[in-house]
Design an enzyme around this catalytic site. Structure first.
Site, PDB file in Angstrom:
ATOM      1  N   TYR A  58       0.824  -1.217   0.000  1.00 43.60           N
ATOM      2  CA  TYR A  58       0.000   0.000   0.000  1.00 43.60           C
ATOM      3  C   TYR A  58       0.855   1.264   0.000  1.00 43.60           C
ATOM      4  O   TYR A  58       0.416   2.302  -0.489  1.00 43.60           O
ATOM      5  CB  TYR A  58      -1.026  -0.041   1.147  1.00 43.60           C
ATOM      6  CG  TYR A  58      -2.151  -0.991   0.795  1.00 43.60           C
ATOM      7  CD1 TYR A  58      -3.099  -0.643  -0.159  1.00 43.60           C
ATOM      8  CD2 TYR A  58      -2.213  -2.262   1.348  1.00 43.60           C
ATOM      9  CE1 TYR A  58      -4.094  -1.533  -0.534  1.00 43.60           C
ATOM     10  CE2 TYR A  58      -3.204  -3.161   0.978  1.00 43.60           C
ATOM     11  CZ  TYR A  58      -4.144  -2.790   0.043  1.00 43.60           C
ATOM     12  OH  TYR A  58      -5.122  -3.672  -0.346  1.00 43.60           O
ATOM     13  N   ARG A  61       1.408   1.835  -3.582  1.00 48.27           N
ATOM     14  CA  ARG A  61       0.208   2.402  -4.222  1.00 48.27           C
ATOM     15  C   ARG A  61       0.020   3.858  -3.827  1.00 48.27           C
ATOM     16  O   ARG A  61      -0.458   4.667  -4.623  1.00 48.27           O
ATOM     17  CB  ARG A  61      -1.017   1.552  -3.877  1.00 48.27           C
ATOM     18  CG  ARG A  61      -0.884   0.155  -4.489  1.00 48.27           C
ATOM     19  CD  ARG A  61      -2.146  -0.649  -4.370  1.00 48.27           C
ATOM     20  NE  ARG A  61      -3.250  -0.006  -5.076  1.00 48.27           N
ATOM     21  CZ  ARG A  61      -4.516  -0.363  -4.934  1.00 48.27           C
ATOM     22  NH1 ARG A  61      -4.837  -1.353  -4.128  1.00 48.27           N
ATOM     23  NH2 ARG A  61      -5.463   0.250  -5.607  1.00 48.27           N
ATOM     24  N   GLN A  93     -15.005   2.273  -6.618  1.00 45.80           N
ATOM     25  CA  GLN A  93     -14.287   1.143  -6.011  1.00 45.80           C
ATOM     26  C   GLN A  93     -12.826   1.501  -5.837  1.00 45.80           C
ATOM     27  O   GLN A  93     -12.064   0.753  -5.237  1.00 45.80           O
ATOM     28  CB  GLN A  93     -14.392  -0.092  -6.924  1.00 45.80           C
ATOM     29  CG  GLN A  93     -15.810  -0.586  -7.120  1.00 45.80           C
ATOM     30  CD  GLN A  93     -15.877  -1.587  -8.262  1.00 45.80           C
ATOM     31  OE1 GLN A  93     -15.671  -2.780  -8.063  1.00 45.80           O
ATOM     32  NE2 GLN A  93     -16.153  -1.113  -9.458  1.00 45.80           N
ATOM     33  N   ASP A  96      -7.768   5.478  -4.859  1.00 49.71           N
ATOM     34  CA  ASP A  96      -7.014   6.714  -5.119  1.00 49.71           C
ATOM     35  C   ASP A  96      -7.940   7.920  -4.900  1.00 49.71           C
ATOM     36  O   ASP A  96      -9.148   7.763  -4.727  1.00 49.71           O
ATOM     37  CB  ASP A  96      -6.417   6.704  -6.537  1.00 49.71           C
ATOM     38  CG  ASP A  96      -7.491   6.739  -7.629  1.00 49.71           C
ATOM     39  OD1 ASP A  96      -8.294   7.688  -7.647  1.00 49.71           O
ATOM     40  OD2 ASP A  96      -7.524   5.815  -8.470  1.00 49.71           O
ATOM     41  N   HIS A 111     -14.577   0.890  -1.225  1.00 46.84           N
ATOM     42  CA  HIS A 111     -13.476  -0.005  -0.843  1.00 46.84           C
ATOM     43  C   HIS A 111     -12.410   0.705  -0.002  1.00 46.84           C
ATOM     44  O   HIS A 111     -11.281   0.225   0.095  1.00 46.84           O
ATOM     45  CB  HIS A 111     -12.835  -0.627  -2.095  1.00 46.84           C
ATOM     46  CG  HIS A 111     -13.727  -1.625  -2.786  1.00 46.84           C
ATOM     47  ND1 HIS A 111     -13.507  -2.082  -4.065  1.00 46.84           N
ATOM     48  CD2 HIS A 111     -14.860  -2.256  -2.362  1.00 46.84           C
ATOM     49  CE1 HIS A 111     -14.449  -2.960  -4.394  1.00 46.84           C
ATOM     50  NE2 HIS A 111     -15.286  -3.066  -3.381  1.00 46.84           N
ATOM     51  N   CYS A 119      -6.858   2.266  13.131  1.00 43.10           N
ATOM     52  CA  CYS A 119      -6.349   1.454  14.238  1.00 43.10           C
ATOM     53  C   CYS A 119      -7.074   0.116  14.259  1.00 43.10           C
ATOM     54  O   CYS A 119      -8.293   0.048  14.125  1.00 43.10           O
ATOM     55  CB  CYS A 119      -6.558   2.185  15.565  1.00 43.10           C
ATOM     56  SG  CYS A 119      -6.097   1.141  16.970  1.00 43.10           S
ATOM     57  N   CYS A 141      -1.050   3.024  16.761  1.00 36.39           N
ATOM     58  CA  CYS A 141      -2.078   4.032  17.045  1.00 36.39           C
ATOM     59  C   CYS A 141      -1.585   5.008  18.119  1.00 36.39           C
ATOM     60  O   CYS A 141      -1.099   4.578  19.177  1.00 36.39           O
ATOM     61  CB  CYS A 141      -3.346   3.324  17.509  1.00 36.39           C
ATOM     62  SG  CYS A 141      -4.674   4.452  17.971  1.00 36.39           S
ATOM     63  N   GLY A 179     -15.353   1.707 -16.423  1.00 38.38           N
ATOM     64  CA  GLY A 179     -14.031   1.122 -16.185  1.00 38.38           C
ATOM     65  C   GLY A 179     -13.938   0.115 -15.067  1.00 38.38           C
ATOM     66  O   GLY A 179     -12.998   0.149 -14.275  1.00 38.38           O
ATOM     67  N   GLU A 207     -13.644  -2.602 -23.228  1.00 39.08           N
ATOM     68  CA  GLU A 207     -14.122  -3.968 -23.503  1.00 39.08           C
ATOM     69  C   GLU A 207     -15.362  -4.236 -22.666  1.00 39.08           C
ATOM     70  O   GLU A 207     -15.596  -3.553 -21.663  1.00 39.08           O
ATOM     71  CB  GLU A 207     -13.023  -4.994 -23.192  1.00 39.08           C
ATOM     72  CG  GLU A 207     -12.565  -4.943 -21.750  1.00 39.08           C
ATOM     73  CD  GLU A 207     -11.220  -5.623 -21.522  1.00 39.08           C
ATOM     74  OE1 GLU A 207     -10.683  -6.242 -22.448  1.00 39.08           O
ATOM     75  OE2 GLU A 207     -10.722  -5.531 -20.385  1.00 39.08           O
TER      76      GLU A 207
HETATM   77  P1  OAD Z   1     -10.353  -4.477 -12.942  1.00 40.89           P
HETATM   78  O1  OAD Z   1      -8.876  -4.438 -13.107  1.00 40.89           O
HETATM   79  O2  OAD Z   1     -10.985  -5.770 -12.609  1.00 40.89           O
HETATM   80  O3  OAD Z   1     -11.027  -3.942 -14.267  1.00 40.89           O
HETATM   81  C1  OAD Z   1     -10.599  -2.757 -14.891  1.00 40.89           C
HETATM   82  C2  OAD Z   1     -11.519  -2.466 -16.044  1.00 40.89           C
HETATM   83  O4  OAD Z   1     -11.109  -1.219 -16.602  1.00 40.89           O
HETATM   84  C3  OAD Z   1     -11.479  -3.494 -17.170  1.00 40.89           C
HETATM   85  O5  OAD Z   1     -12.797  -3.900 -17.476  1.00 40.89           O
HETATM   86  C4  OAD Z   1     -10.870  -2.731 -18.342  1.00 40.89           C
HETATM   87  O6  OAD Z   1     -11.466  -3.082 -19.586  1.00 40.89           O
HETATM   88  C5  OAD Z   1     -11.234  -1.305 -17.991  1.00 40.89           C
HETATM   89  N1  OAD Z   1     -10.344  -0.282 -18.576  1.00 40.89           N
HETATM   90  C6  OAD Z   1      -9.028  -0.381 -18.890  1.00 40.89           C
HETATM   91  N2  OAD Z   1      -8.589   0.773 -19.433  1.00 40.89           N
HETATM   92  C7  OAD Z   1      -9.648   1.622 -19.442  1.00 40.89           C
HETATM   93  C8  OAD Z   1      -9.844   2.977 -19.882  1.00 40.89           C
HETATM   94  N3  OAD Z   1      -8.849   3.682 -20.434  1.00 40.89           N
HETATM   95  N4  OAD Z   1     -11.084   3.512 -19.757  1.00 40.89           N
HETATM   96  C9  OAD Z   1     -12.094   2.793 -19.212  1.00 40.89           C
HETATM   97  N5  OAD Z   1     -11.967   1.533 -18.789  1.00 40.89           N
HETATM   98  C10 OAD Z   1     -10.767   0.956 -18.891  1.00 40.89           C
HETATM   99  O7  OAD Z   1     -10.708  -3.344 -11.858  1.00 40.89           O
HETATM  100  P2  OAD Z   1     -12.043  -3.157 -11.012  1.00 40.89           P
HETATM  101  O8  OAD Z   1     -13.215  -3.697 -11.746  1.00 40.89           O
HETATM  102  O9  OAD Z   1     -12.070  -1.756 -10.563  1.00 40.89           O
HETATM  103  O10 OAD Z   1     -10.946  -4.294  -4.808  1.00 40.89           O
HETATM  104  O11 OAD Z   1     -11.741  -4.093  -9.774  1.00 40.89           O
HETATM  105  C11 OAD Z   1     -12.692  -4.168  -8.754  1.00 40.89           C
HETATM  106  C12 OAD Z   1     -12.029  -4.415  -7.425  1.00 40.89           C
HETATM  107  O12 OAD Z   1     -11.166  -5.539  -7.505  1.00 40.89           O
HETATM  108  C13 OAD Z   1     -11.109  -3.316  -6.959  1.00 40.89           C
HETATM  109  O13 OAD Z   1     -11.782  -2.255  -6.327  1.00 40.89           O
HETATM  110  C14 OAD Z   1     -10.215  -4.017  -6.007  1.00 40.89           C
HETATM  111  C15 OAD Z   1      -9.934  -5.255  -6.797  1.00 40.89           C
HETATM  112  O14 OAD Z   1      -9.569  -6.326  -6.119  1.00 40.89           O
HETATM  113  C16 OAD Z   1     -10.356  -4.226  -3.619  1.00 40.89           C
HETATM  114  O15 OAD Z   1      -9.199  -3.885  -3.481  1.00 40.89           O
HETATM  115  C17 OAD Z   1     -11.245  -4.624  -2.484  1.00 40.89           C
END
Ligand code: OAD
Length: 234
Positions: A58, A61, A93, A96, A111, A119, A141, A179, A207
């Site tokens: 983290y 990140r 989700q 950032d 998330h 803490c 803490c 996204g 996609e």
């Molecule tokens: P993913 O990495 O699963 O999916 C990212 C999506 O962004 C994909 O469907 C891509 O097609 C799309 N993408 C890529 N480039 C893009 C662009 N320029 N414009 C628009 N879309 C684009 O990420 P999330 O679905 O956000 O959770 O993942 C969900 C959760 O899984 C996250 O919040 C995290 C992770 O584990 C936790 O940390 C609890």
């Protein structure tokens, strides 16, 4: 016209909206988990087993997010919020802070957020931009002395304030999803709930998401192009 100025808009964003700001998505090529297996860094078990590894992850990140800038998609949402006011709700989700730095105000981080820590004993949440990358530097803490963890919802934990999300899903006339791969629940199920409640459902991304069947419209394209184009004509 897919969205009008009279709509009540619920926006759900995922890692894809920050991809063009240089932040890696989770499941694409070059995805964030390529160097780290998810169960090594984003579960309560990982924290129990190796808090230093979790904090190093983290911290990395935090560094990446601090170096990133909001892009045209974040800015388009912030500007549209100014038009809709309280009829706009942004649930992300992402952990950032690019939505806030673009000017969005009504943002809910389901998330958690990178720049807060919590803490593990007294649950105090506080702002934190520090990097913890050695065993000696692991934070405690300031109130009770217990270990401090990232204020992030890990796999197996419940997302933050699901009640508020449900209330907003209930009222929305349009659900706009940007996204996200549609693979992580409960967020991946919002489209089904919104649709059952009569909202128009739209997806933007390069996609089709896994839950593609539940969208009325899928606008294939990068967020920085497709989102400003959609909101400009709304
Ligand atoms: P993913 O990495 O699963 O999916 C990212 C999506 O962004 C994909 O469907 C891509 O097609 C799309 N993408 C890529 N480039 C893009 C662009 N320029 N414009 C628009 N879309 C684009 O990420 P999330 O679905 O956000 O959770 O993942 C969900 C959760 O899984 C996250 O919040 C995290 C992770 O584990 C936790 O940390 C609890």
């Amino acid at each position: 016209m897919l969205i009008t100025a009279n709509d009540r808009l619920f926006v759900l964003t995922g890692a894809g909206i920050s991809a063009e700001s240089g932040l890696a998505t989770f499941r694409g090529s070059g995805g964030l988990w390529n160097g780290y297996r998810v169960e090594e860094v984003a579960t309560p078990e990982a924290w129990q087993h190796d808090p230093l590894l979790v904090w190093r992850f983290y911290s990395m990140r935090r560094r990446d997010a601090l170096a990133a800038q909001p892009n045209a998609a974040h800015l388009a949402l912030a500007s549209y919020e100014q038009q809709l006011g309280d009829r706009f709700y942004l649930c992300t989700q992402n952990v950032d802070d690019l939505h806030e730095r673009a000017g969005s105000v009504r943002v809910h981080h389901m998330h958690g957020t990178l720049f807060q820590s919590r803490c593990t004993r007294c649950d105090r949440v506080f702002p934190d931009q520090s990097f913890y990358e050695s065993a000696a530097a692991l934070p405690a803490c300031s109130s009770c002395g217990a270990p401090v963890r990232p204020h992030i919802v890990w796999f197996g934990e419940i997302p933050l304030d699901m009640d508020a999300i449900d209330r907003q899903l209930n009222r929305a006339t349009v659900l706009l999803v940007v996204g996200t791969s549609g693979s992580v629940y409960p967020a991946a199920g919002f489209v089904h709930i919104a649709r059952q409640r009569g909202a128009c459902t739209i997806y933007i991304g390069p996609e089709e998401p896994l839950n593609n069947g539940a969208f009325d419209q899928i606008l294939l394209g990068a967020a920085t192009e497709a989102l400003p184009a959609l909101l400009l004509h709304a």
